[in-house]
Design a protein around this motif. Sequence first.
Motif, PDB file in Angstrom:
ATOM      1  N   THR A  50       0.843  -1.203   0.000  1.00 37.88           N
ATOM      2  CA  THR A  50       0.000   0.000   0.000  1.00 37.88           C
ATOM      3  C   THR A  50       0.874   1.248   0.000  1.00 37.88           C
ATOM      4  OG1 THR A  50      -1.678  -1.205   1.265  1.00 37.88           O
ATOM      5  CG2 THR A  50      -1.882   1.197   1.183  1.00 37.88           C
ATOM      6  N   VAL A  76      -6.239  -2.948   3.685  1.00 34.42           N
ATOM      7  CA  VAL A  76      -6.557  -2.800   2.266  1.00 34.42           C
ATOM      8  C   VAL A  76      -6.650  -4.210   1.707  1.00 34.42           C
ATOM      9  CG1 VAL A  76      -5.706  -1.955   0.041  1.00 34.42           C
ATOM     10  CG2 VAL A  76      -5.380  -0.579   2.107  1.00 34.42           C
ATOM     11  N   ILE A  82      -7.348   2.492  -4.189  1.00 38.78           N
ATOM     12  CA  ILE A  82      -6.815   3.424  -3.213  1.00 38.78           C
ATOM     13  C   ILE A  82      -6.329   4.679  -3.938  1.00 38.78           C
ATOM     14  CG2 ILE A  82      -5.144   3.778  -1.341  1.00 38.78           C
ATOM     15  CD1 ILE A  82      -7.215   1.495  -0.861  1.00 38.78           C
ATOM     16  N   CYS A 107      -3.993   8.367   2.048  1.00 36.12           N
ATOM     17  CA  CYS A 107      -4.507   7.375   1.104  1.00 36.12           C
ATOM     18  C   CYS A 107      -5.879   6.916   1.589  1.00 36.12           C
ATOM     19  CB  CYS A 107      -3.567   6.177   1.012  1.00 36.12           C
ATOM     20  SG  CYS A 107      -1.915   6.583   0.420  1.00 36.12           S
ATOM     21  N   ASN A 109      -9.565   4.626   0.592  1.00 37.23           N
ATOM     22  CA  ASN A 109     -10.140   3.591  -0.264  1.00 37.23           C
ATOM     23  C   ASN A 109     -11.365   4.126  -1.003  1.00 37.23           C
ATOM     24  OD1 ASN A 109     -12.336   3.432   1.557  1.00 37.23           O
ATOM     25  ND2 ASN A 109     -11.546   1.584   2.551  1.00 37.23           N
TER      26      ASN A 109
END
Length: 125
Positions: A50, A76, A82, A107, A109
């Motif tokens: 990520t 995640v 993302i 970041c 989602n």
Amino acid sequence: MSLTVGEIITFERTFTQRDVEIFTEISGDEGIHHLTPDEQGRLVIQGLLTATLPTKVGGDHNVLARHMDFEFLRPVFTGDTIACEVKIDRFEAIEKNRTAITATFSCKNQHEKEVLKGGFSGVIL
């Protein structure tokens, strides 16, 4: 390419099972949650996979990182998209051919939930 203080750069990526397989092979991070799908058939993405989102933005601008700070807020999963938003906090010439850069990032989602935040600093040659 010159950046400016306050500028926001964005990058988005949807993670796949193949991404997890490749990263597992490269990193050796073989946690069971990365190898065994959950009840919805998803794998948990490695945190550092990520974290490639803000490092990609740094790479696009030739940043040689000196410090990186990550706070992983929620998992995640494969199939998640993302979006990473990087804000330039400092961009300043420090020598003839060197520019100092400091940035923060967030970041989120596809459900607008923050999954990762942090910052980085370094130089651009």
